[in-house]
Design an enzyme around this catalytic site. Structure first.
Site, PDB file in Angstrom:
ATOM      1  N   ASP A 113       0.783  -1.257  -0.076  1.00 34.54           N
ATOM      2  CA  ASP A 113      -0.135   0.199   0.012  1.00 34.54           C
ATOM      3  C   ASP A 113       1.010   1.181   0.206  1.00 34.54           C
ATOM      4  O   ASP A 113       1.365   1.755  -1.187  1.00 34.54           O
ATOM      5  CB  ASP A 113      -1.072  -0.065   1.155  1.00 34.54           C
ATOM      6  N   LYS A 141      -0.741  -1.841  -4.969  1.00 39.35           N
ATOM      7  CA  LYS A 141      -1.792  -0.680  -5.261  1.00 39.35           C
ATOM      8  C   LYS A 141      -1.120   0.330  -6.218  1.00 39.35           C
ATOM      9  O   LYS A 141      -1.789   1.240  -6.577  1.00 39.35           O
ATOM     10  CB  LYS A 141      -2.253  -0.139  -4.119  1.00 39.35           C
TER      11      LYS A 141
HETATM   12  P1  IMP Z   1       1.795  -0.156   3.892  1.00 42.99           P
HETATM   13  O1  IMP Z   1       3.168  -0.150   5.104  1.00 42.99           O
HETATM   14  O2  IMP Z   1       1.325   1.059   4.044  1.00 42.99           O
HETATM   15  O3  IMP Z   1       2.300  -0.676   2.572  1.00 42.99           O
HETATM   16  O4  IMP Z   1       1.047  -1.005   4.552  1.00 42.99           O
HETATM   17  C1  IMP Z   1       0.678  -2.415   4.132  1.00 42.99           C
HETATM   18  C2  IMP Z   1      -0.116  -3.032   5.007  1.00 42.99           C
HETATM   19  O5  IMP Z   1      -1.480  -2.555   5.319  1.00 42.99           O
HETATM   20  C3  IMP Z   1      -0.657  -4.542   4.507  1.00 42.99           C
HETATM   21  O6  IMP Z   1       0.463  -5.666   4.755  1.00 42.99           O
HETATM   22  C4  IMP Z   1      -1.962  -4.826   4.964  1.00 42.99           C
HETATM   23  O7  IMP Z   1      -1.942  -5.574   6.237  1.00 42.99           O
HETATM   24  C5  IMP Z   1      -2.729  -3.658   5.268  1.00 42.99           C
HETATM   25  N1  IMP Z   1      -3.389  -3.182   3.802  1.00 42.99           N
HETATM   26  C6  IMP Z   1      -3.137  -2.254   3.004  1.00 42.99           C
HETATM   27  N2  IMP Z   1      -4.122  -2.022   2.138  1.00 42.99           N
HETATM   28  C7  IMP Z   1      -5.115  -2.947   2.702  1.00 42.99           C
HETATM   29  C8  IMP Z   1      -6.361  -3.407   2.031  1.00 42.99           C
HETATM   30  O8  IMP Z   1      -7.055  -2.865   0.999  1.00 42.99           O
HETATM   31  N3  IMP Z   1      -7.227  -4.480   2.813  1.00 42.99           N
HETATM   32  C9  IMP Z   1      -6.366  -4.783   3.944  1.00 42.99           C
HETATM   33  N4  IMP Z   1      -5.209  -4.666   4.626  1.00 42.99           N
HETATM   34  C10 IMP Z   1      -4.775  -3.638   3.925  1.00 42.99           C
END
Ligand code: IMP
Ligand code: MG
Length: 184
Positions: A113, A141
């Site tokens: 994300d 994403k």
């Molecule tokens: P980042 O550090 O923002 O890339 O966070 C990633 C983490 O957030 C992932 O490993 C998921 O656990 C959670 N996450 C991000 N997007 C989603 C989503 O659309 N659905 C469920 N969990 C999400």
């Protein structure tokens, strides 16, 4: 393509906007990823590291499609401070017991994300002298502003919607869906 609202007792009446990726579509893609990973590592020791909890279903399907010797371990990471506004610093709550030095490390993640968690983890793991270090994410994403490492293996480009199922949760629910759905 929009599917009708799903009737599924697993959902507890929660409306699902659409099924983003069906179970058989995921299975086909996981087989391809397994083939690609098998070809990428013709020699050396391979350690597949699953980032808990989100990767647990993906990882268990993926390793069964990799046709070479490998080891499996897990990581549990926690961000400091408010979970909603990630400070960008991460610590390991569970650290793999297996040694990383000299091995090909494949970090398996549910979804990229913002990419914050991943970048910090990669910094931490690269300090342990692996032979190589790559990421395999089921979903991406492509909105990450904090990604300092490319994601070598990606299952699907994800819509910018909140997705659940096949390991992904909303408040710890819906991880057990055999498909990936977009929440209403
Ligand atoms: P980042 O550090 O923002 O890339 O966070 C990633 C983490 O957030 C992932 O490993 C998921 O656990 C959670 N996450 C991000 N997007 C989603 C989503 O659309 N659905 C469920 N969990 C999400
Ligand atoms: Mg989560």
């Amino acid at each position: 393509m929009a599917s009708p609202v799903v009737e599924d007792p697993r959902l507890d009446g929660r409306p699902v906007k659409r099924i983003a990726f069906a179970g058989d579509q995921i299975a086909a893609r996981v087989r391809e990823l397994g083939r690609q990973i098998t070809e990428t590592y013709p020699d050396g020791e391979l350690l597949v590291l699953g980032l808990l909890k989100g990767s647990f279903i993906f990882l268990s399907d993926l390793v069964r499609e990799i046709r070479r010797p490998l080891q499996v371990d897990f990581l549990v990471a926690a961000s400091y401070g408010d979970a909603m506004v990630s400070s960008g610093s991460v610590r390991l709550v569970y650290d793999p017991e297996t040694t990383l030095e000299g091995k090909h490390i494949l970090l398996v993640e549910d979804i990229v994300d913002s990419g914050r968690t991943l970048s910090r983890l990669m910094d931490l793991l690269s300090e342990r002298s692996p032979r190589s270090l790559e990421v395999c994410a089921l979903l991406h994403k492509h909105i990450a502003e904090h990604l300092r490492y490319p994601t070598k293996f990606v299952g699907f480009d994800a819509p910018n919607e909140f997705l659940v199922g096949y390991g992904l949760d909303h408040a710890e629910n819906f991880r057990h869906l055999p498909y990936i759905a977009s929440l209403q």
